[in-house]
Scaffold this motif. Sequence first.
Motif, PDB file in Angstrom:
ATOM      1  N   SER A  94       0.821  -1.207   0.000  1.00  0.00           N
ATOM      2  CA  SER A  94       0.000   0.000   0.000  1.00  0.00           C
ATOM      3  C   SER A  94       0.852   1.252   0.000  1.00  0.00           C
ATOM      4  N   GLU A  95       1.987   1.233   0.647  1.00  0.00           N
ATOM      5  CA  GLU A  95       2.875   2.382   0.645  1.00  0.00           C
ATOM      6  C   GLU A  95       3.449   2.601  -0.746  1.00  0.00           C
TER       7      GLU A  95
ATOM      8  N   SER B 263       0.980   4.487  -2.787  1.00  0.00           N
ATOM      9  CA  SER B 263       0.949   5.878  -2.369  1.00  0.00           C
ATOM     10  C   SER B 263       2.134   6.644  -2.947  1.00  0.00           C
ATOM     11  N   GLU B 264       3.307   6.032  -2.904  1.00  0.00           N
ATOM     12  CA  GLU B 264       4.499   6.662  -3.471  1.00  0.00           C
ATOM     13  C   GLU B 264       4.369   6.834  -4.972  1.00  0.00           C
TER      14      GLU B 264
ATOM     15  N   GLY C 229       1.630   7.255  -6.603  1.00  0.00           N
ATOM     16  CA  GLY C 229       0.693   8.356  -6.808  1.00  0.00           C
ATOM     17  C   GLY C 229       1.368   9.709  -6.654  1.00  0.00           C
ATOM     18  N   LYS C 230       2.202   9.826  -5.625  1.00  0.00           N
ATOM     19  CA  LYS C 230       2.925  11.080  -5.393  1.00  0.00           C
ATOM     20  C   LYS C 230       3.896  11.359  -6.529  1.00  0.00           C
TER      21      LYS C 230
END
Length: 58
Positions: A17-18, A21-22, A24-25
């Motif tokens: 999940s991280e 998120s990364e 996406g950033k």
Amino acid sequence: MQEFETQEHDSEVDGGSEDASEKGKNLMRYLLKRFILIISFGPGILGFLWLLGKIIRR
């Protein structure tokens, strides 16, 4: 030559999940940089604001 696994490779596999998120950033940063680049070398800031004003007035 032997190649050894490092902790870095293990963390990439485990962080599901991280990792999303990364990604996406990183995607947002990439798109923002491309947008700024297009404005800078295209019509310029004033040209972009003029075009935006024309679109909003309609």
